[in-house]
Scaffold this motif. Sequence first.
Motif, PDB file in Angstrom:
ATOM      1  N   SER A 196     -64.761  15.140 -26.344  1.00  0.00           N
ATOM      2  CA  SER A 196     -65.800  14.483 -26.240  1.00  0.00           C
ATOM      3  C   SER A 196     -66.774  15.159 -25.110  1.00  0.00           C
ATOM      4  CB  SER A 196     -65.693  13.092 -25.698  1.00  0.00           C
ATOM      5  OG  SER A 196     -66.734  12.337 -25.288  1.00  0.00           O
ATOM      6  N   LEU A 197     -65.648  15.878 -24.322  1.00  0.00           N
ATOM      7  CA  LEU A 197     -66.351  16.732 -22.867  1.00  0.00           C
ATOM      8  C   LEU A 197     -67.248  17.743 -23.418  1.00  0.00           C
ATOM      9  CD1 LEU A 197     -66.520  16.529 -19.843  1.00  0.00           C
ATOM     10  CD2 LEU A 197     -64.626  18.116 -19.882  1.00  0.00           C
ATOM     11  N   ALA A 198     -66.450  18.601 -24.454  1.00  0.00           N
ATOM     12  CA  ALA A 198     -67.267  19.677 -25.182  1.00  0.00           C
ATOM     13  C   ALA A 198     -68.261  19.331 -25.761  1.00  0.00           C
ATOM     14  CB  ALA A 198     -66.201  20.520 -25.976  1.00  0.00           C
ATOM     15  N   THR A 202     -72.421  20.727 -25.003  1.00  0.00           N
ATOM     16  CA  THR A 202     -73.319  21.499 -26.358  1.00  0.00           C
ATOM     17  C   THR A 202     -74.638  21.151 -26.373  1.00  0.00           C
ATOM     18  OG1 THR A 202     -71.210  21.415 -27.661  1.00  0.00           O
ATOM     19  CG2 THR A 202     -73.180  21.759 -28.646  1.00  0.00           C
ATOM     20  N   THR A 203     -75.253  22.324 -26.445  1.00  0.00           N
ATOM     21  CA  THR A 203     -76.902  22.169 -26.226  1.00  0.00           C
ATOM     22  C   THR A 203     -77.484  23.125 -27.295  1.00  0.00           C
ATOM     23  OG1 THR A 203     -77.231  23.501 -24.299  1.00  0.00           O
ATOM     24  CG2 THR A 203     -76.755  21.360 -23.920  1.00  0.00           C
ATOM     25  N   PRO A 204     -78.681  23.022 -27.437  1.00  0.00           N
ATOM     26  CA  PRO A 204     -79.299  24.180 -28.158  1.00  0.00           C
ATOM     27  C   PRO A 204     -78.987  25.820 -27.309  1.00  0.00           C
ATOM     28  CG  PRO A 204     -80.873  22.353 -28.354  1.00  0.00           C
ATOM     29  CD  PRO A 204     -79.673  22.212 -27.242  1.00  0.00           C
ATOM     30  N   ARG A 205     -78.761  25.872 -26.246  1.00  0.00           N
ATOM     31  CA  ARG A 205     -78.677  27.066 -25.376  1.00  0.00           C
ATOM     32  C   ARG A 205     -77.180  27.439 -25.312  1.00  0.00           C
ATOM     33  NH1 ARG A 205     -82.162  26.991 -20.303  1.00  0.00           N
ATOM     34  NH2 ARG A 205     -81.089  25.063 -20.287  1.00  0.00           N
ATOM     35  N   LEU A 206     -76.462  26.435 -25.438  1.00  0.00           N
ATOM     36  CA  LEU A 206     -74.915  26.556 -25.109  1.00  0.00           C
ATOM     37  C   LEU A 206     -74.227  26.004 -26.186  1.00  0.00           C
ATOM     38  CD1 LEU A 206     -72.571  27.585 -23.225  1.00  0.00           C
ATOM     39  CD2 LEU A 206     -72.875  25.333 -22.084  1.00  0.00           C
ATOM     40  N   GLY A 207     -73.329  26.762 -26.723  1.00  0.00           N
ATOM     41  CA  GLY A 207     -72.033  26.038 -27.772  1.00  0.00           C
ATOM     42  C   GLY A 207     -70.808  25.820 -27.184  1.00  0.00           C
ATOM     43  N   ALA A 208     -70.341  24.858 -26.970  1.00  0.00           N
ATOM     44  CA  ALA A 208     -69.094  24.378 -26.510  1.00  0.00           C
ATOM     45  C   ALA A 208     -67.984  23.925 -27.395  1.00  0.00           C
ATOM     46  CB  ALA A 208     -69.225  23.473 -25.374  1.00  0.00           C
ATOM     47  N   THR A 209     -66.989  24.518 -27.660  1.00  0.00           N
ATOM     48  CA  THR A 209     -65.964  24.121 -28.515  1.00  0.00           C
ATOM     49  C   THR A 209     -64.581  23.899 -28.045  1.00  0.00           C
ATOM     50  OG1 THR A 209     -65.474  26.273 -29.075  1.00  0.00           O
ATOM     51  CG2 THR A 209     -67.269  25.352 -30.556  1.00  0.00           C
ATOM     52  N   ALA A 210     -63.778  22.725 -28.496  1.00  0.00           N
ATOM     53  CA  ALA A 210     -62.441  22.398 -27.975  1.00  0.00           C
ATOM     54  C   ALA A 210     -61.690  23.048 -29.094  1.00  0.00           C
ATOM     55  CB  ALA A 210     -62.642  21.032 -27.666  1.00  0.00           C
ATOM     56  N   HIS A 211     -60.661  23.705 -28.719  1.00  0.00           N
ATOM     57  CA  HIS A 211     -59.366  23.943 -29.729  1.00  0.00           C
ATOM     58  C   HIS A 211     -58.159  23.480 -29.099  1.00  0.00           C
ATOM     59  CE1 HIS A 211     -62.135  26.878 -31.466  1.00  0.00           C
ATOM     60  NE2 HIS A 211     -62.671  27.208 -30.369  1.00  0.00           N
ATOM     61  N   ILE A 212     -57.668  22.528 -29.625  1.00  0.00           N
ATOM     62  CA  ILE A 212     -56.446  21.667 -29.042  1.00  0.00           C
ATOM     63  C   ILE A 212     -55.129  21.992 -30.241  1.00  0.00           C
ATOM     64  CG2 ILE A 212     -55.551  19.555 -28.309  1.00  0.00           C
ATOM     65  CD1 ILE A 212     -58.264  18.735 -27.570  1.00  0.00           C
ATOM     66  N   ARG A 229     -60.664  17.151 -15.182  1.00  0.00           N
ATOM     67  CA  ARG A 229     -61.476  17.324 -14.077  1.00  0.00           C
ATOM     68  C   ARG A 229     -61.556  19.017 -13.945  1.00  0.00           C
ATOM     69  NH1 ARG A 229     -64.732  13.146 -13.254  1.00  0.00           N
ATOM     70  NH2 ARG A 229     -63.683  11.570 -12.472  1.00  0.00           N
ATOM     71  N   VAL A 230     -60.723  19.692 -14.167  1.00  0.00           N
ATOM     72  CA  VAL A 230     -60.718  21.331 -14.091  1.00  0.00           C
ATOM     73  C   VAL A 230     -61.553  21.467 -15.296  1.00  0.00           C
ATOM     74  CG1 VAL A 230     -59.458  23.128 -14.367  1.00  0.00           C
ATOM     75  CG2 VAL A 230     -58.577  21.692 -12.705  1.00  0.00           C
ATOM     76  N   ALA A 231     -61.170  20.826 -16.524  1.00  0.00           N
ATOM     77  CA  ALA A 231     -61.922  21.551 -17.720  1.00  0.00           C
ATOM     78  C   ALA A 231     -63.731  20.833 -17.525  1.00  0.00           C
ATOM     79  CB  ALA A 231     -61.563  20.565 -19.129  1.00  0.00           C
ATOM     80  N   GLN A 232     -63.855  19.964 -16.956  1.00  0.00           N
ATOM     81  CA  GLN A 232     -65.331  19.231 -16.694  1.00  0.00           C
ATOM     82  C   GLN A 232     -65.795  20.381 -15.697  1.00  0.00           C
ATOM     83  OE1 GLN A 232     -65.772  15.839 -14.129  1.00  0.00           O
ATOM     84  NE2 GLN A 232     -67.188  15.201 -15.912  1.00  0.00           N
ATOM     85  N   GLU A 233     -65.196  20.868 -14.654  1.00  0.00           N
ATOM     86  CA  GLU A 233     -65.738  21.836 -13.802  1.00  0.00           C
ATOM     87  C   GLU A 233     -66.143  23.142 -14.250  1.00  0.00           C
ATOM     88  OE1 GLU A 233     -67.612  22.929 -10.400  1.00  0.00           O
ATOM     89  OE2 GLU A 233     -66.787  20.926 -10.858  1.00  0.00           O
ATOM     90  N   GLY A 234     -65.102  23.619 -15.261  1.00  0.00           N
ATOM     91  CA  GLY A 234     -65.076  24.902 -16.028  1.00  0.00           C
ATOM     92  C   GLY A 234     -66.578  24.826 -16.787  1.00  0.00           C
ATOM     93  N   VAL A 247     -68.971  28.978 -24.982  1.00  0.00           N
ATOM     94  CA  VAL A 247     -67.895  28.649 -23.907  1.00  0.00           C
ATOM     95  C   VAL A 247     -66.627  27.637 -24.944  1.00  0.00           C
ATOM     96  CG1 VAL A 247     -68.878  26.089 -23.279  1.00  0.00           C
ATOM     97  CG2 VAL A 247     -67.093  27.287 -21.820  1.00  0.00           C
ATOM     98  N   GLU A 248     -65.387  28.077 -24.664  1.00  0.00           N
ATOM     99  CA  GLU A 248     -64.436  27.781 -25.466  1.00  0.00           C
ATOM    100  C   GLU A 248     -63.350  27.057 -24.455  1.00  0.00           C
ATOM    101  OE1 GLU A 248     -62.777  30.869 -27.277  1.00  0.00           O
ATOM    102  OE2 GLU A 248     -64.303  31.430 -28.711  1.00  0.00           O
ATOM    103  N   LEU A 249     -63.034  26.012 -25.073  1.00  0.00           N
ATOM    104  CA  LEU A 249     -61.987  25.122 -24.282  1.00  0.00           C
ATOM    105  C   LEU A 249     -60.676  25.178 -25.164  1.00  0.00           C
ATOM    106  CD1 LEU A 249     -62.575  21.789 -22.338  1.00  0.00           C
ATOM    107  CD2 LEU A 249     -60.605  22.112 -23.724  1.00  0.00           C
ATOM    108  N   HIS A 250     -59.638  25.691 -24.501  1.00  0.00           N
ATOM    109  CA  HIS A 250     -58.278  25.717 -25.322  1.00  0.00           C
ATOM    110  C   HIS A 250     -57.286  24.790 -24.405  1.00  0.00           C
ATOM    111  CE1 HIS A 250     -59.349  29.120 -27.997  1.00  0.00           C
ATOM    112  NE2 HIS A 250     -60.177  29.462 -27.029  1.00  0.00           N
ATOM    113  N   LEU A 251     -56.399  24.043 -25.164  1.00  0.00           N
ATOM    114  CA  LEU A 251     -55.256  23.351 -24.543  1.00  0.00           C
ATOM    115  C   LEU A 251     -54.231  23.758 -25.591  1.00  0.00           C
ATOM    116  CD1 LEU A 251     -54.670  21.207 -22.300  1.00  0.00           C
ATOM    117  CD2 LEU A 251     -54.871  19.327 -24.200  1.00  0.00           C
TER     118      LEU A 251
END
Length: 320
Positions: A196-198, A202-212, A229-234, A247-251
Motif C-alpha cells: 500500500s505504501l508503494a 506511485t505517481t506519473p513521474r515516479l514508479g514505485a514497486t514492492a517486491h516481497i 517507517r524506514v521504508a516510508q522515509e526512503g 524506486v524499488e522496495l524489497h523485503l
Amino acid sequence: MSLYWRIFLLYAGVLAVAVALLLGPVTVSTPVLFGEALVLLGGLAAMLVINAVLLKVGLAPLARLNRAMATADLLRPGTRPAVAGEGEIAELTRTFNAMLDRLETERATSSGRVLTALEAERKRIAQELHDEIGQTLTAVLLQLKHAADRAPQPVRADLHQAQETTRASLDEIRRIARRLRPGVLEELGLHSALRSLAAEFTTPRLGATAHITPGLPHLDPAAELVLYRVAQEGLTNAARHSGATRVELHLRPLPHGGVGLLVRDNGHGLGEAPEGAGMRGMRERALLIGAELAIGAGPNGGTQVRLDITETTAVTGATR
C-alpha cells in the motif's frame, strides 16, 4: 609502563647522550671555532630529532585515542579503539570505551521513549484528523450537495466546484492521517502495508514497486513498525529529493537469518549533502531494535537504504 615514566625515560635517554658527548673527545675553544660550532649544531639537531621521534612513538596510543574520540558517533555504534598494553593510556581507553557503552545504552533508551511518544502523538493527531476534521468535511459535503440540489442553475456550478474542492481536501486529510498512523499495518500486516505504501507513492513521474519474498519470518510489532517507517522515509526521500523516476522496495530473507529491507532509486544520489533529520530518524529507529542500517549509493547510481534485522529480533512464523 605509565605515561609519566615513559616520557621521563625518553628525556633521560636524550640527556644521557648529551652528557656522554660532553665527556667524550669533543672540546670547545674560546672563542668557538667554526668546526666546533658545526659539531655542536649537528649534535643539537640530532638530539632534537631523536627527542621528536621518541615522543611521537611514546604518544602514539594517545593520538589513536584522540582520533577515536573525534570520530565517535552514537548513531553508528560498535566501533571501539583497541586497548594496548597497560598504564594510563590503556586505562583511559578502557574508560572511554565504557563511557561509549553507557552513552549508547542511554541514547537507545531515551530514543525509545521519544519515538514511542512520537508514535502516540502521531496516532492521536491522525485520530483527530479522521474523527474531527474528516467528519466535519463530510458534513460540509452533504450540506453542499443538499444546497446544490435546491439552488438555481447559475449557482449550482459554483456549489459543485466547492464540493470537488472539499472532497479533494477530505482525501488529502485521509492521506495525511494514513501516513501519520499506519492503520493498514495493524489491520492487514507488514506485507500489505508495504504494498500500500508503494502504491501511495506511485505517481506519473515516479514508479514505485514492492517486491516481497513470501514465507518470511514473523517480526514483533516494534520491528514491523521500524521496517515500515524506514521504508516510508526512503520512499519519501526518493519522491521529494532524488529526482528519481523509479524506486524499488524489497523485503527478503537474509542469508544467515532475519529479514532485510532494501529501498533503491535511480535518482542523482546523495552527493556531498549532509544527513538530514529523516536519515538520523532512520538510524535512531534502527538502533531501537538492534538492526543495521546502511545508506549510500546504489550499484547503478541513485541511493539505496538497507535495513537488516537479524534473527535475534525475528521469531518463528510467517508474516501476514
